[in-house]
Design an enzyme around this catalytic site. Structure first.
Site, short mmCIF file in Angstrom:
data_model
loop_
_atom_site.label_atom_id
_atom_site.label_comp_id
_atom_site.label_asym_id
_atom_site.label_seq_id
_atom_site.Cartn_x
_atom_site.Cartn_y
_atom_site.Cartn_z
N TYR A 106 -16.81 48.55 -36.74
CA TYR A 106 -17.38 49.54 -37.54
C TYR A 106 -16.65 50.25 -38.51
CZ TYR A 106 -22.09 49.03 -35.16
OH TYR A 106 -23.05 48.56 -34.64
N LYS A 148 -14.12 39.16 -25.40
CA LYS A 148 -14.13 37.96 -26.03
C LYS A 148 -12.61 37.62 -25.79
CE LYS A 148 -16.17 34.30 -27.55
NZ LYS A 148 -17.07 33.26 -26.73
N ASP A 176 -20.65 36.34 -24.51
CA ASP A 176 -21.70 35.55 -24.45
C ASP A 176 -22.17 35.32 -22.92
OD1 ASP A 176 -19.24 34.52 -23.90
OD2 ASP A 176 -19.36 32.58 -24.98
N ASP A 235 -23.40 47.31 -29.17
CA ASP A 235 -24.51 47.83 -30.11
C ASP A 235 -25.59 46.36 -29.85
OD1 ASP A 235 -26.18 48.52 -32.20
OD2 ASP A 235 -25.33 46.91 -33.47
N ASP A 257 -29.08 46.79 -27.00
CA ASP A 257 -30.50 46.43 -27.49
C ASP A 257 -31.17 45.32 -26.52
OD1 ASP A 257 -30.71 48.04 -29.71
OD2 ASP A 257 -31.58 46.68 -31.23
C1 IPM Z 1 -27.34 52.29 -32.69
C2 IPM Z 1 -27.81 51.49 -34.12
C3 IPM Z 1 -26.68 51.89 -35.17
C4 IPM Z 1 -25.46 51.14 -34.81
C5 IPM Z 1 -27.08 51.71 -36.60
C6 IPM Z 1 -28.23 52.27 -36.96
C7 IPM Z 1 -25.83 51.86 -37.56
O1 IPM Z 1 -27.97 50.34 -34.18
O2 IPM Z 1 -27.27 53.38 -32.46
O3 IPM Z 1 -27.26 51.19 -31.90
O4 IPM Z 1 -25.35 50.02 -34.98
O5 IPM Z 1 -24.49 51.81 -33.99
MG MG Z 2 -28.14 49.49 -32.39
#
Ligand code: IPM
Ligand code: MG
Length: 355
Positions: free
Chosen positions: A142, A190, A222, A246, A250
């Site tokens: 990032y 990884k 993975d 990240d 999710d």
């Molecule tokens: C998160 C989001 C952010 C990230 C984006 C919006 C930059 O997806 O907080 O997980 O990738 O960190």
């Molecule tokens: Mg995210």
């Protein structure tokens, strides 16, 4: 206790869900006798519209002078399909994390007894899931340099960089969390391919003897992506780098049934930040239909992590559980039953706290 809280509602549904968290925080303040002051700042697309900068200095000053930041969401579709946009709302979030020194993002996944049947996974796989990710938040791909394009614009590159120090400070938080929980730590990397991952693994191996009560497992990212939906109960605390975290958080957030439910905390310095895991959900913005519970539970994490007030935090999660059990829920989880408005759920929770 006196508490100065910075409010950054951000974009999309951010303002609506933050408004509900504020009702809940005020109710807690009233019930327990805390003096709570709020200061609001702009971040994301709304900050670009107003000032040209997604994280204006004025906002940083408000955050830096606060005890804790409650953050809604950022992002606007007008930037998503415009890869050439020079300024992006997300840059505001990344700069905020970096400038505030928030290097650890704590993202739990747990289940709600009255909602387990909503999970996309089979009941026996989900019931009782209780895991937490410690995602590194201010390093890795990032932020790594160099990044960009070659002169012709036909090649693009990002750089993944980690120093031992960055890994150590994040890993220690994971080890300590594991000691307070079920004493299992999974290092996600990884290492079969990436040099950065090998440094992660080596560093965690070096630290492990300092935490003899914690069992450490090493797994490739993975494989974790797969096992997380196959058998999420196998995990307790997971530590990982920025990008892997990240993606996996999710994935983990939907295990409990709705992404709108999961809170998170970003830690690392004096000021701590709390935000729901979900994004700005622009389709729902302004409609008073978004689920505010992820933000309300982020406020619960704030009482716990920023102020050490476990009783206040527990009362918030108790009333959230009660609202779910009694069906005081927004349309994403109403399942044909009555769907309450975002603002009605907030009012109900605040009234329960005071009642
Ligand atoms: C998160 C989001 C952010 C990230 C984006 C919006 C930059 O997806 O907080 O997980 O990738 O960190
Ligand atoms: Mg995210």
């Amino acid at each position: 206790m006196e508490m100065n809280i910075a409010l950054l509602p951000g974009d999309g549904i951010g303002p609506e869900v933050i408004a509900q968290a504020v009702k809940v925080v005020k109710a807690i303040g009233q019930k327990f006798g805390h003096k709570i002051t709020f200061k609001e700042g702009l971040v994301g697309a709304c900050a670009i519209d107003a000032t040209g900068d997604p994280y204006p200095n004025a906002t940083h000053e408000i955050c830096a002078a606060s005890d804790a930041v409650l953050f809604g969401a950022i992002g606007d579709p007008k930037y998503d399909n415009d890869p050439k946009a020079k300024v992006r709302p997300e840059q505001g979030l990344l700069r905020m994390r970096q400038k505030l020194g928030l290097f650890a993002n704590v993202r739990p996944t747990f289940t709600f007894p009255s909602l387990v049947h909503k999970s996309p996974l089979k009941l026996d796989r989900v019931d009782g899931v209780d895991l937490v990710f410690f995602r590194e938040l201010t390093g890795g791909i990032y932020f790594g340099e160099p990044r960009g394009r070659n002169e012709q614009g036909t090649k693009a590159f990002d750089t993944n960089v980690y120093s031992k120090e960055e890994i150590v400070r994040l890993a220690r938080m994971g080890f300590e969390a594991a000691q307070r929980r079920r004493k299992l730590l999974t290092c996600v990397d990884k290492a079969n391919v990436m040099a950065t991952s090998r440094l992660w693994r080596e560093t965690v191996q070096e630290l492990a003897p300092e935490y003899p009560d914690v069992k450490v497992e090493y797994e490739f990212v993975d494989a974790v992506a797969m096992r997380l939906i196959q058998w999420p109960k196998a995990y307790d605390v997971l530590i990982t780098e920025n990008l892997f975290g990240d993606i996996l958080t999710d994935e983990a957030s939907v295990i409990s049934g709705s992404m709108g439910l999961m809170p998170s905390a970003s830690l690392g310095s004096k000021v701590k930040l709390f935000e729901p895991i979900h994004g700005s959900y622009p389709q729902a913005a302004g409609k008073d239909i978004a689920n505010p519970l992820g933000t309300v539970l982020s406020a619960a994490m704030m009482f716990d992590y920023a102020f050490g007030l476990a009783e206040e935090a527990k009362l918030i999660s108790d009333v959230v559980n009660l609202s779910l059990a009694e069906g005081i829920v927004t349309e994403d989880i109403a399942e044909g039953g009555k769907a309450y408005k975002t603002s009605e759920v907030g009012d109900w929770l605040a009234a329960k706290i005071l009642g």
